[in-house]
Every structure is written in structure tokens, then in C-alpha cells.
Design a protein around this motif. Structure first.
Motif, PDB file in Angstrom:
ATOM      1  N   UNK A 125       0.881  -1.165   0.000  1.00 18.75           N
ATOM      2  CA  UNK A 125       0.000   0.000   0.000  1.00 18.75           C
ATOM      3  C   UNK A 125       0.921   1.218   0.000  1.00 18.75           C
ATOM      4  N   UNK A 126       0.807   2.030  -1.013  1.00 20.76           N
ATOM      5  CA  UNK A 126       1.795   3.065  -1.241  1.00 20.76           C
ATOM      6  C   UNK A 126       1.129   4.420  -1.396  1.00 20.76           C
ATOM      7  N   UNK A 127       1.861   5.455  -1.061  1.00 17.13           N
ATOM      8  CA  UNK A 127       1.410   6.814  -1.272  1.00 17.13           C
ATOM      9  C   UNK A 127       2.341   7.470  -2.289  1.00 17.13           C
ATOM     10  N   UNK A 128       1.803   8.432  -3.019  1.00 15.61           N
ATOM     11  CA  UNK A 128       2.655   9.165  -3.950  1.00 15.61           C
ATOM     12  C   UNK A 128       2.132  10.571  -4.106  1.00 15.61           C
ATOM     13  N   UNK A 129       3.003  11.417  -4.596  1.00 17.80           N
ATOM     14  CA  UNK A 129       2.637  12.770  -5.021  1.00 17.80           C
ATOM     15  C   UNK A 129       3.472  13.089  -6.245  1.00 17.80           C
ATOM     16  N   UNK A 130       2.826  13.465  -7.305  1.00 17.24           N
ATOM     17  CA  UNK A 130       3.503  13.816  -8.553  1.00 17.24           C
ATOM     18  C   UNK A 130       3.029  15.219  -8.938  1.00 17.24           C
ATOM     19  N   UNK A 131       3.965  16.106  -9.217  1.00 15.87           N
ATOM     20  CA  UNK A 131       3.624  17.486  -9.555  1.00 15.87           C
ATOM     21  C   UNK A 131       4.144  17.826 -10.947  1.00 15.87           C
ATOM     22  N   UNK A 132       3.327  18.524 -11.698  1.00 13.23           N
ATOM     23  CA  UNK A 132       3.682  19.003 -13.031  1.00 13.23           C
ATOM     24  C   UNK A 132       3.528  20.516 -13.024  1.00 13.23           C
ATOM     25  N   UNK A 133       4.538  21.236 -13.455  1.00 13.83           N
ATOM     26  CA  UNK A 133       4.484  22.697 -13.510  1.00 13.83           C
ATOM     27  C   UNK A 133       3.723  23.100 -14.770  1.00 13.83           C
ATOM     28  N   UNK A 134       2.729  23.957 -14.589  1.00 12.71           N
ATOM     29  CA  UNK A 134       1.906  24.396 -15.706  1.00 12.71           C
ATOM     30  C   UNK A 134       2.330  25.787 -16.163  1.00 12.71           C
ATOM     31  N   UNK A 135       2.392  25.958 -17.457  1.00  7.59           N
ATOM     32  CA  UNK A 135       2.683  27.286 -18.016  1.00  7.59           C
ATOM     33  C   UNK A 135       1.460  28.177 -17.831  1.00  7.59           C
ATOM     34  N   UNK A 136       1.674  29.475 -17.892  1.00  4.75           N
ATOM     35  CA  UNK A 136       0.553  30.411 -17.791  1.00  4.75           C
ATOM     36  C   UNK A 136      -0.449  30.134 -18.904  1.00  4.75           C
ATOM     37  N   UNK A 137      -1.714  30.121 -18.545  1.00  2.00           N
ATOM     38  CA  UNK A 137      -2.769  29.889 -19.523  1.00  2.00           C
ATOM     39  C   UNK A 137      -3.186  28.444 -19.673  1.00  2.00           C
TER      40      UNK A 137
END
Length: 140
Positions: free
Chosen positions: A93-105
Motif C-alpha cells: 500500500x503506497x502513497x505518492x505525489x507527482x507534480x507538473x508545472x503548468x505554463x501560464x494559460x
């Protein structure tokens, strides 16, 4: 002693947040869960993207998709089932967090979970090209 960075040039005004974003991206090194990013064809113009994450074993209630400070953040949380008695446990049983940087707009238009794949659709409509004339004040 001050640190010299590529964004410390006096010709690059207002790019301080870009520097912080690049530092944040460089620190994210965990490769779980694996993901794909694909460009989708659009008749209306603009850019459409789809991020697909492999989240097998996670249900809809275990996943969260949010936008935080120009970042698309996907979190997954699984809880241990204490009622089961495992003879062998190879699937944690695992936890994760993945983030993607979004450009303006960039806008998130939807998310769907199917067959263990979480697909998140994004688009960026073509911006209107605006030319604005700046009046010059004369002080004599």
C-alpha cells in the motif's frame, strides 16, 4: 556572497518565479508512478495535452487531482487493510505525489480513471495577440 544564476541578468525582469520553478522541478526525482505525456490533435487550434499516470490498485477515492500555485498535483493514498492476513505481500500500500508545472494559460479540462490509468486532459487556448501603445508623458 550572492549567488549568480542565469535569471539574475538585469535584462530578465520578473523571471524570479521561473527560477524557483526550475529548482522545484530539479528536486523531484521519484519515478513513481510512471506517466506519459502526449500531444493531442485539436481542430480548434491551441495546444491540447494528456498526462496519463499508471495508478493500478488506486480507486477514485484514493486519488486527488488539484492545481496549486501553477502546479498540477496528483496525490494517491492507499490504506493498509488490517483485516487481511497475508502469507506473502509483494504489493505494498503506497502513497505518492507527482507534480507538473503548468505554463501560464494552461487549463485542466478533465480527469478520468479507466483500467488503472488516470488520464488528465489539459489545453491552452491561443491567446489574443494584443499590441498596446504606451503614451509618453512630457514633463518640462
Amino acid at each position: 556572497m550572492t549567488r549568480m544564476t542565469p535569471f539574475s541578468s538585469p535584462l530578465l525582469l520578473g523571471f524570479e518565479t521561473m527560477e524557483k520553478t526550475l529548482e522545484r522541478v530539479a528536486k523531484s526525482g521519484d519515478g513513481y508512478p510512471p506517466y506519459n505525456i502526449e500531444r493531442l490533435r485539436s481542430e480548434e487550434g491551441g495546444h491540447r495535452l494528456r498526462i496519463t499516470l499508471a495508478v493500478a490498485g488506486f480507486g477514485e477515492s484514493d486519488l486527488e487531482v488539484a492545481i496549486e500555485e501553477n502546479q498540477l498535483v496528483v496525490r494517491g493514498r492507499q490504506t493498509d487493510d488490517t483485516e487481511r492476513e497475508y502469507l506473502h505481500r509483494g504489493i505494498a500500500a503506497r502513497q505518492f505525489q507527482r507534480a507538473f508545472v503548468l505554463a501560464d494559460g494552461m487549463r485542466v479540462t478533465g480527469a478520468a480513471l479507466r483500467n488503472g490509468l488516470l488520464a488528465i486532459d489539459l489545453d491552452r487556448p491561443e491567446p489574443d495577440r494584443v499590441v498596446r501603445k504606451i503614451d509618453i508623458a512630457v514633463n518640462d
